[in-house]
Scaffold this motif. Structure first.
Motif, PDB file in Angstrom:
ATOM      1  N   PHE A   1       0.832  -1.207   0.000  1.00 45.97           N
ATOM      2  CA  PHE A   1       0.000   0.000   0.000  1.00 45.97           C
ATOM      3  C   PHE A   1       0.864   1.252   0.000  1.00 45.97           C
ATOM      4  CE2 PHE A   1      -2.330   3.340   2.284  1.00 45.97           C
ATOM      5  CZ  PHE A   1      -3.423   3.461   1.443  1.00 45.97           C
ATOM      6  N   VAL A   2       1.926   1.263   0.780  1.00 44.34           N
ATOM      7  CA  VAL A   2       2.815   2.430   0.831  1.00 44.34           C
ATOM      8  C   VAL A   2       3.494   2.642  -0.518  1.00 44.34           C
ATOM      9  CG1 VAL A   2       4.964   3.287   1.838  1.00 44.34           C
ATOM     10  CG2 VAL A   2       3.181   2.392   3.321  1.00 44.34           C
ATOM     11  N   ILE A   3       3.900   1.560  -1.174  1.00 41.19           N
ATOM     12  CA  ILE A   3       4.536   1.686  -2.492  1.00 41.19           C
ATOM     13  C   ILE A   3       3.543   2.251  -3.510  1.00 41.19           C
ATOM     14  CG2 ILE A   3       5.465   0.347  -4.420  1.00 41.19           C
ATOM     15  CD1 ILE A   3       6.795  -1.472  -2.291  1.00 41.19           C
ATOM     16  N   ILE A   4       2.323   1.721  -3.512  1.00 45.48           N
ATOM     17  CA  ILE A   4       1.306   2.207  -4.457  1.00 45.48           C
ATOM     18  C   ILE A   4       0.981   3.672  -4.177  1.00 45.48           C
ATOM     19  CG2 ILE A   4      -1.126   1.974  -5.111  1.00 45.48           C
ATOM     20  CD1 ILE A   4      -0.771  -1.073  -4.699  1.00 45.48           C
ATOM     21  N   LEU A   5       0.808   4.024  -2.924  1.00 47.70           N
ATOM     22  CA  LEU A   5       0.505   5.411  -2.566  1.00 47.70           C
ATOM     23  C   LEU A   5       1.655   6.342  -2.934  1.00 47.70           C
ATOM     24  CD1 LEU A   5      -1.660   7.186  -1.272  1.00 47.70           C
ATOM     25  CD2 LEU A   5      -0.535   6.820   0.918  1.00 47.70           C
ATOM     26  N   SER A   6       2.888   5.882  -2.773  1.00 46.22           N
ATOM     27  CA  SER A   6       4.046   6.697  -3.142  1.00 46.22           C
ATOM     28  C   SER A   6       4.077   6.950  -4.640  1.00 46.22           C
ATOM     29  CB  SER A   6       5.341   6.003  -2.711  1.00 46.22           C
ATOM     30  OG  SER A   6       5.393   5.839  -1.335  1.00 46.22           O
ATOM     31  N   ILE A   7       3.754   5.930  -5.422  1.00 48.78           N
ATOM     32  CA  ILE A   7       3.722   6.097  -6.880  1.00 48.78           C
ATOM     33  C   ILE A   7       2.645   7.099  -7.270  1.00 48.78           C
ATOM     34  CG2 ILE A   7       3.177   4.899  -9.039  1.00 48.78           C
ATOM     35  CD1 ILE A   7       4.565   2.409  -7.787  1.00 48.78           C
ATOM     36  N   ILE A   8       1.470   6.976  -6.674  1.00 42.85           N
ATOM     37  CA  ILE A   8       0.368   7.887  -6.992  1.00 42.85           C
ATOM     38  C   ILE A   8       0.734   9.318  -6.608  1.00 42.85           C
ATOM     39  CG2 ILE A   8      -2.005   8.519  -6.361  1.00 42.85           C
ATOM     40  CD1 ILE A   8      -2.559   5.480  -6.117  1.00 42.85           C
ATOM     41  N   LEU A   9       1.262   9.517  -5.409  1.00 47.79           N
ATOM     42  CA  LEU A   9       1.628  10.867  -4.974  1.00 47.79           C
ATOM     43  C   LEU A   9       2.774  11.426  -5.811  1.00 47.79           C
ATOM     44  CD1 LEU A   9       1.348  10.560  -1.099  1.00 47.79           C
ATOM     45  CD2 LEU A   9      -0.185  11.745  -2.665  1.00 47.79           C
ATOM     46  N   GLY A  10       3.714  10.584  -6.214  1.00 44.70           N
ATOM     47  CA  GLY A  10       4.791  11.031  -7.092  1.00 44.70           C
ATOM     48  C   GLY A  10       4.263  11.476  -8.439  1.00 44.70           C
ATOM     49  N   PHE A  11       3.298  10.729  -8.967  1.00 40.67           N
ATOM     50  CA  PHE A  11       2.686  11.108 -10.244  1.00 40.67           C
ATOM     51  C   PHE A  11       1.937  12.433 -10.120  1.00 40.67           C
ATOM     52  CE2 PHE A  11      -0.946  10.994 -13.169  1.00 40.67           C
ATOM     53  CZ  PHE A  11      -0.258  10.968 -14.377  1.00 40.67           C
ATOM     54  N   ILE A  12       1.166  12.580  -9.045  1.00 41.81           N
ATOM     55  CA  ILE A  12       0.424  13.835  -8.836  1.00 41.81           C
ATOM     56  C   ILE A  12       1.394  14.996  -8.683  1.00 41.81           C
ATOM     57  CG2 ILE A  12      -1.042  15.072  -7.185  1.00 41.81           C
ATOM     58  CD1 ILE A  12      -2.483  12.392  -6.692  1.00 41.81           C
ATOM     59  N   ASP A  13       2.487  14.801  -7.981  1.00 38.75           N
ATOM     60  CA  ASP A  13       3.481  15.858  -7.808  1.00 38.75           C
ATOM     61  C   ASP A  13       4.115  16.214  -9.148  1.00 38.75           C
ATOM     62  OD1 ASP A  13       5.193  17.594  -6.195  1.00 38.75           O
ATOM     63  OD2 ASP A  13       6.785  16.190  -6.789  1.00 38.75           O
ATOM     64  N   PHE A  14       4.413  15.197  -9.955  1.00 37.04           N
ATOM     65  CA  PHE A  14       4.998  15.448 -11.270  1.00 37.04           C
ATOM     66  C   PHE A  14       4.052  16.264 -12.141  1.00 37.04           C
ATOM     67  CE2 PHE A  14       5.399  14.097 -15.717  1.00 37.04           C
ATOM     68  CZ  PHE A  14       6.664  14.573 -15.986  1.00 37.04           C
ATOM     69  N   VAL A  15       2.785  15.867 -12.178  1.00 39.84           N
ATOM     70  CA  VAL A  15       1.800  16.578 -13.007  1.00 39.84           C
ATOM     71  C   VAL A  15       1.615  18.008 -12.498  1.00 39.84           C
ATOM     72  CG1 VAL A  15      -0.638  16.652 -13.652  1.00 39.84           C
ATOM     73  CG2 VAL A  15       0.611  14.489 -13.747  1.00 39.84           C
ATOM     74  N   ALA A  16       1.499  18.175 -11.198  1.00 38.95           N
ATOM     75  CA  ALA A  16       1.287  19.518 -10.643  1.00 38.95           C
ATOM     76  C   ALA A  16       2.496  20.406 -10.902  1.00 38.95           C
ATOM     77  CB  ALA A  16       1.011  19.418  -9.141  1.00 38.95           C
ATOM     78  N   SER A  17       3.694  19.894 -10.732  1.00 38.44           N
ATOM     79  CA  SER A  17       4.875  20.734 -10.965  1.00 38.44           C
ATOM     80  C   SER A  17       5.036  21.049 -12.445  1.00 38.44           C
ATOM     81  CB  SER A  17       6.132  20.053 -10.419  1.00 38.44           C
ATOM     82  OG  SER A  17       6.384  18.849 -11.110  1.00 38.44           O
ATOM     83  N   THR A  18       4.639  20.124 -13.310  1.00 38.52           N
ATOM     84  CA  THR A  18       4.696  20.399 -14.749  1.00 38.52           C
ATOM     85  C   THR A  18       3.703  21.487 -15.120  1.00 38.52           C
ATOM     86  OG1 THR A  18       5.354  18.113 -15.185  1.00 38.52           O
ATOM     87  CG2 THR A  18       4.479  19.361 -17.034  1.00 38.52           C
ATOM     88  N   LEU A  19       2.492  21.400 -14.580  1.00 37.36           N
ATOM     89  CA  LEU A  19       1.483  22.425 -14.871  1.00 37.36           C
ATOM     90  C   LEU A  19       1.916  23.787 -14.343  1.00 37.36           C
ATOM     91  CD1 LEU A  19      -1.852  20.496 -14.200  1.00 37.36           C
ATOM     92  CD2 LEU A  19      -0.910  21.226 -16.390  1.00 37.36           C
ATOM     93  N   VAL A  20       2.445  23.846 -13.157  1.00 36.82           N
ATOM     94  CA  VAL A  20       2.907  25.121 -12.601  1.00 36.82           C
ATOM     95  C   VAL A  20       4.052  25.663 -13.436  1.00 36.82           C
ATOM     96  CG1 VAL A  20       4.030  26.177 -10.605  1.00 36.82           C
ATOM     97  CG2 VAL A  20       2.119  24.626 -10.265  1.00 36.82           C
ATOM     98  N   GLY A  21       4.939  24.772 -13.890  1.00 37.15           N
ATOM     99  CA  GLY A  21       6.040  25.209 -14.754  1.00 37.15           C
ATOM    100  C   GLY A  21       5.530  25.778 -16.064  1.00 37.15           C
ATOM    101  N   LEU A  22       4.502  25.155 -16.648  1.00 35.63           N
ATOM    102  CA  LEU A  22       3.935  25.664 -17.897  1.00 35.63           C
ATOM    103  C   LEU A  22       3.224  26.993 -17.692  1.00 35.63           C
ATOM    104  CD1 LEU A  22       2.500  22.378 -19.468  1.00 35.63           C
ATOM    105  CD2 LEU A  22       4.494  23.689 -20.232  1.00 35.63           C
ATOM    106  N   ILE A  23       2.551  27.143 -16.563  1.00 32.38           N
ATOM    107  CA  ILE A  23       1.829  28.398 -16.290  1.00 32.38           C
ATOM    108  C   ILE A  23       2.810  29.543 -16.064  1.00 32.38           C
ATOM    109  CG2 ILE A  23       0.369  29.553 -14.572  1.00 32.38           C
ATOM    110  CD1 ILE A  23      -1.071  26.853 -14.225  1.00 32.38           C
ATOM    111  N   LEU A  24       3.911  29.274 -15.419  1.00 32.43           N
ATOM    112  CA  LEU A  24       4.871  30.336 -15.098  1.00 32.43           C
ATOM    113  C   LEU A  24       5.799  30.678 -16.257  1.00 32.43           C
ATOM    114  CD1 LEU A  24       5.840  29.345 -11.453  1.00 32.43           C
ATOM    115  CD2 LEU A  24       4.257  31.123 -12.216  1.00 32.43           C
ATOM    116  N   LYS A  25       5.759  29.926 -17.348  1.00 33.00           N
ATOM    117  CA  LYS A  25       6.617  30.231 -18.505  1.00 33.00           C
ATOM    118  C   LYS A  25       6.221  31.507 -19.174  1.00 33.00           C
ATOM    119  CE  LYS A  25       9.000  26.437 -20.641  1.00 33.00           C
ATOM    120  NZ  LYS A  25       8.991  25.431 -21.695  1.00 33.00           N
TER     121      LYS A  25
END
Length: 64
Positions: free
Chosen positions: A40-64
């Motif tokens: 469960f911890v591994i699956i949750l870590s993957i999900i949170l890592g994916f959400i963090d990646f998507v959110a940081s990518t979106l913020v990076g695109l907005i701030l460009k």
């Protein structure tokens, strides 16, 4: 000082008595429960890592 030593000894005697009342789960149950938690911890870590990646990518695109 002696009173403190007696209280400490009594504390450990009480702890030993309480530990006799504890019902410990069998080894197989502990192993299976631990495996479930680890998976469960591994699956949750993957999900949170994916959400963090998507959110940081979106913020990076907005701030460009």
């Amino acid at each position: 000082m002696i009173g403190i030593a007696k209280r400490v000894i009594q504390f450990f005697k009480d702890v030993a008595e309480e530990m006799k009342k504890v019902s410990w789960p069998p080894k197989e149950e502990v192993i299976s429960s631990s495996a479930i938690v680890i998976v469960f911890v591994i699956i949750l870590s993957i999900i949170l890592g994916f959400i963090d990646f998507v959110a940081s990518t979106l913020v990076g695109l907005i701030l460009k």
